[in-house]
Scaffold this motif. Structure first.
Motif, PDB file in Angstrom:
ATOM      1  N   GLY A  67      32.936 -12.661 -10.599  1.00  0.00           N
ATOM      2  CA  GLY A  67      31.892 -12.370 -11.618  1.00  0.00           C
ATOM      3  C   GLY A  67      30.797 -11.632 -10.544  1.00  0.00           C
ATOM      4  O   GLY A  67      29.546 -11.333 -11.351  1.00  0.00           O
ATOM      5  N   ILE A  68      30.835 -11.234  -9.497  1.00  0.00           N
ATOM      6  CA  ILE A  68      29.966 -10.537  -8.831  1.00  0.00           C
ATOM      7  C   ILE A  68      30.058  -9.006  -9.241  1.00  0.00           C
ATOM      8  O   ILE A  68      30.759  -8.060  -8.756  1.00  0.00           O
ATOM      9  N   PHE A  69      28.986  -8.679 -10.168  1.00  0.00           N
ATOM     10  CA  PHE A  69      29.128  -7.289 -10.855  1.00  0.00           C
ATOM     11  C   PHE A  69      27.489  -7.053 -11.233  1.00  0.00           C
ATOM     12  O   PHE A  69      26.923  -8.092 -11.880  1.00  0.00           O
ATOM     13  N   GLU A  70      27.149  -5.757 -11.174  1.00  0.00           N
ATOM     14  CA  GLU A  70      26.056  -5.476 -11.407  1.00  0.00           C
ATOM     15  C   GLU A  70      25.655  -5.193 -12.757  1.00  0.00           C
ATOM     16  O   GLU A  70      24.570  -5.339 -13.459  1.00  0.00           O
ATOM     17  N   ARG A  71      26.936  -5.325 -13.675  1.00  0.00           N
ATOM     18  CA  ARG A  71      26.765  -5.291 -15.197  1.00  0.00           C
ATOM     19  C   ARG A  71      27.800  -6.207 -15.719  1.00  0.00           C
ATOM     20  O   ARG A  71      28.735  -5.865 -16.407  1.00  0.00           O
ATOM     21  N   PRO A  72      27.280  -7.473 -15.866  1.00  0.00           N
ATOM     22  CA  PRO A  72      28.153  -8.619 -15.997  1.00  0.00           C
ATOM     23  C   PRO A  72      28.227  -8.579 -17.586  1.00  0.00           C
ATOM     24  O   PRO A  72      27.400  -8.213 -18.220  1.00  0.00           O
ATOM     25  N   PRO A  89      19.496 -13.629 -16.262  1.00  0.00           N
ATOM     26  CA  PRO A  89      18.773 -12.177 -16.694  1.00  0.00           C
ATOM     27  C   PRO A  89      20.084 -11.479 -17.387  1.00  0.00           C
ATOM     28  O   PRO A  89      21.203 -11.548 -17.085  1.00  0.00           O
ATOM     29  N   ARG A  90      19.619 -10.910 -18.359  1.00  0.00           N
ATOM     30  CA  ARG A  90      20.648 -10.025 -19.144  1.00  0.00           C
ATOM     31  C   ARG A  90      20.478  -8.528 -18.891  1.00  0.00           C
ATOM     32  O   ARG A  90      21.571  -7.738 -19.183  1.00  0.00           O
ATOM     33  N   GLU A  91      19.567  -8.194 -18.171  1.00  0.00           N
ATOM     34  CA  GLU A  91      19.365  -6.867 -17.784  1.00  0.00           C
ATOM     35  C   GLU A  91      20.225  -6.372 -16.634  1.00  0.00           C
ATOM     36  O   GLU A  91      20.518  -7.283 -15.567  1.00  0.00           O
ATOM     37  N   HIS A  92      21.039  -5.072 -16.847  1.00  0.00           N
ATOM     38  CA  HIS A  92      21.722  -4.681 -15.489  1.00  0.00           C
ATOM     39  C   HIS A  92      21.225  -4.676 -14.237  1.00  0.00           C
ATOM     40  O   HIS A  92      19.936  -4.230 -14.376  1.00  0.00           O
ATOM     41  N   GLY A  93      21.718  -4.772 -13.154  1.00  0.00           N
ATOM     42  CA  GLY A  93      21.288  -4.531 -11.993  1.00  0.00           C
ATOM     43  C   GLY A  93      21.738  -2.987 -11.363  1.00  0.00           C
ATOM     44  O   GLY A  93      21.919  -2.202 -12.117  1.00  0.00           O
ATOM     45  N   TYR A  94      21.754  -3.136  -9.940  1.00  0.00           N
ATOM     46  CA  TYR A  94      22.052  -1.743  -9.441  1.00  0.00           C
ATOM     47  C   TYR A  94      23.267  -1.626  -8.850  1.00  0.00           C
ATOM     48  O   TYR A  94      23.812  -2.516  -8.182  1.00  0.00           O
ATOM     49  N   ASP A  95      24.207  -0.594  -8.840  1.00  0.00           N
ATOM     50  CA  ASP A  95      25.266  -0.422  -8.119  1.00  0.00           C
ATOM     51  C   ASP A  95      24.799   0.247  -6.708  1.00  0.00           C
ATOM     52  O   ASP A  95      23.531   0.403  -6.492  1.00  0.00           O
ATOM     53  N   VAL A  96      25.750   0.696  -5.978  1.00  0.00           N
ATOM     54  CA  VAL A  96      25.172   1.195  -4.576  1.00  0.00           C
ATOM     55  C   VAL A  96      24.395   2.602  -4.418  1.00  0.00           C
ATOM     56  O   VAL A  96      23.336   2.359  -4.257  1.00  0.00           O
ATOM     57  N   VAL A  97      24.794   3.326  -5.409  1.00  0.00           N
ATOM     58  CA  VAL A  97      24.069   4.694  -5.422  1.00  0.00           C
ATOM     59  C   VAL A  97      22.418   4.295  -6.180  1.00  0.00           C
ATOM     60  O   VAL A  97      21.665   4.946  -5.748  1.00  0.00           O
ATOM     61  N   ARG A  98      22.670   3.565  -7.142  1.00  0.00           N
ATOM     62  CA  ARG A  98      21.357   3.324  -8.085  1.00  0.00           C
ATOM     63  C   ARG A  98      20.418   2.348  -6.993  1.00  0.00           C
ATOM     64  O   ARG A  98      19.279   2.414  -7.184  1.00  0.00           O
ATOM     65  N   ALA A  99      20.866   1.398  -6.337  1.00  0.00           N
ATOM     66  CA  ALA A  99      20.257   0.636  -5.319  1.00  0.00           C
ATOM     67  C   ALA A  99      19.516   1.506  -4.406  1.00  0.00           C
ATOM     68  O   ALA A  99      18.291   1.484  -3.909  1.00  0.00           O
ATOM     69  N   ILE A 100      20.102   2.646  -3.876  1.00  0.00           N
ATOM     70  CA  ILE A 100      19.684   3.511  -2.760  1.00  0.00           C
ATOM     71  C   ILE A 100      18.338   4.328  -3.474  1.00  0.00           C
ATOM     72  O   ILE A 100      17.401   4.267  -2.896  1.00  0.00           O
ATOM     73  N   ARG A 101      18.512   4.829  -4.789  1.00  0.00           N
ATOM     74  CA  ARG A 101      17.297   5.491  -5.583  1.00  0.00           C
ATOM     75  C   ARG A 101      16.472   4.489  -5.765  1.00  0.00           C
ATOM     76  O   ARG A 101      15.222   4.937  -5.611  1.00  0.00           O
ATOM     77  N   ALA A 102      16.623   3.161  -6.138  1.00  0.00           N
ATOM     78  CA  ALA A 102      15.531   2.025  -6.288  1.00  0.00           C
ATOM     79  C   ALA A 102      14.707   2.230  -5.342  1.00  0.00           C
ATOM     80  O   ALA A 102      13.535   1.949  -5.280  1.00  0.00           O
ATOM     81  N   LEU A 103      15.446   1.938  -4.031  1.00  0.00           N
ATOM     82  CA  LEU A 103      14.581   1.761  -2.726  1.00  0.00           C
ATOM     83  C   LEU A 103      13.812   3.036  -2.509  1.00  0.00           C
ATOM     84  O   LEU A 103      12.649   2.905  -2.133  1.00  0.00           O
TER      85      LEU A 103
END
Length: 241
Positions: A67-72, A89-103
């Motif tokens: 179950g460890i997934f940014e879009r469960p 939470p129902r909102e999707h999280g960040y994958d690696v690339v999107r996490a870098i962009r978010a930071l």
């Protein structure tokens, strides 16, 4: 042509690939053709033949399985809510690339890593380092030092933890963890060595204690039980997934 001759002369063929193909922009159609290539000569379902996707880490596949997934999927979140009694939470999280962009863009302010070497393993080192330095806080739970530990946000923490080769004794006795390797085999991993320090905490202990501090003692999740007995964690995973 030499490769073709080798394939034609062999009754068993295994095709291996690593993250470069898995994470490629055209990974799905490319891997589909790899499978088609193997199917052409019956190299699927035959002993000593088949596909061999090599993961970046021995337990990446296991993470996805439990179950460890940014879009469960909604079904997973529903099962999680039913088991623990809180609304995830129902909102999707960040994958690696999107996490870098978010930071980089200031959308994410805290980076918390359970192991790994994020800076060196990510696609663009310079961009990743610049993004990490924009964080307010960077935290690494680690068994050993690596490059990512010196690329920090405004504040930085390194939380040393037990390695899988070290004995892990908790209130419920000596513990083991389960891992799923790159071949899809699930097995127990039990440390045999004495811990490097009596002050080291295990990863489950660090997560459990942090959760109790952040969420308070009224949390519906039995964090103390999870720290004491890892079997209790596996039981809950089994009921959710």
């Amino acid at each position: 042509e030499r490769a073709l001759d080798m394939v034609l002369a062999s009754r068993r063929v295994i095709v291996c690939w690593a993250m470069g193909l898995t994470q490629h922009k055209h990974s799905v159609p490319t891997i589909r053709e790899v499978v088609n290539f193997l199917l052409l000569r019956g190299n699927i379902g035959r002993t000593g033949a088949g596909v061999c996707p090599v993961r970046g880490h021995s337990n990446v596949q296991g993470d996805r399985t439990m179950g460890i997934f940014e879009r469960p999927a909604p079904a997973f979140l529903d099962a999680l809510e039913k088991e623990f009694g809180f609304a995830p939470p129902r909102e999707h999280g960040y994958d690696v690339v999107r996490a870098i962009r978010a930071l980089r863009d200031g959308e994410a302010k805290v980076f918390f890593a359970m192991g790994g070497n994020f800076v060196s393993a990510s696609p663009d080192t310079e961009v990743t380092e610049a993004a990490m330095r924009r964080a307010r806080l960077t935290v690494h739970v680690s068994t050993k030092l690596n490059r990512s530990h010196v690329v920090t946000g405004a504040r930085a923490l390194i939380l040393p933890t037990l390695g899988r080769t070290e004995r892990d004794a908790q209130g419920g006795g000596e513990q083991f963890v389960t891992v799923e390797d790159s071949m899809g085999m699930v097995h127990a991993s039990r440390g045999r060595l004495a811990p490097a320090s009596p002050l080291l905490l295990s990863e489950p202990a660090i997560v459990s204690r942090l959760a109790r501090r952040v969420l308070g003692e009224d949390s519906v999740v039995p964090w103390e039980e999870f720290e004491r007995d890892y079997g209790a964690i596996r039981d809950r995973i089994a009921r959710v997934v």
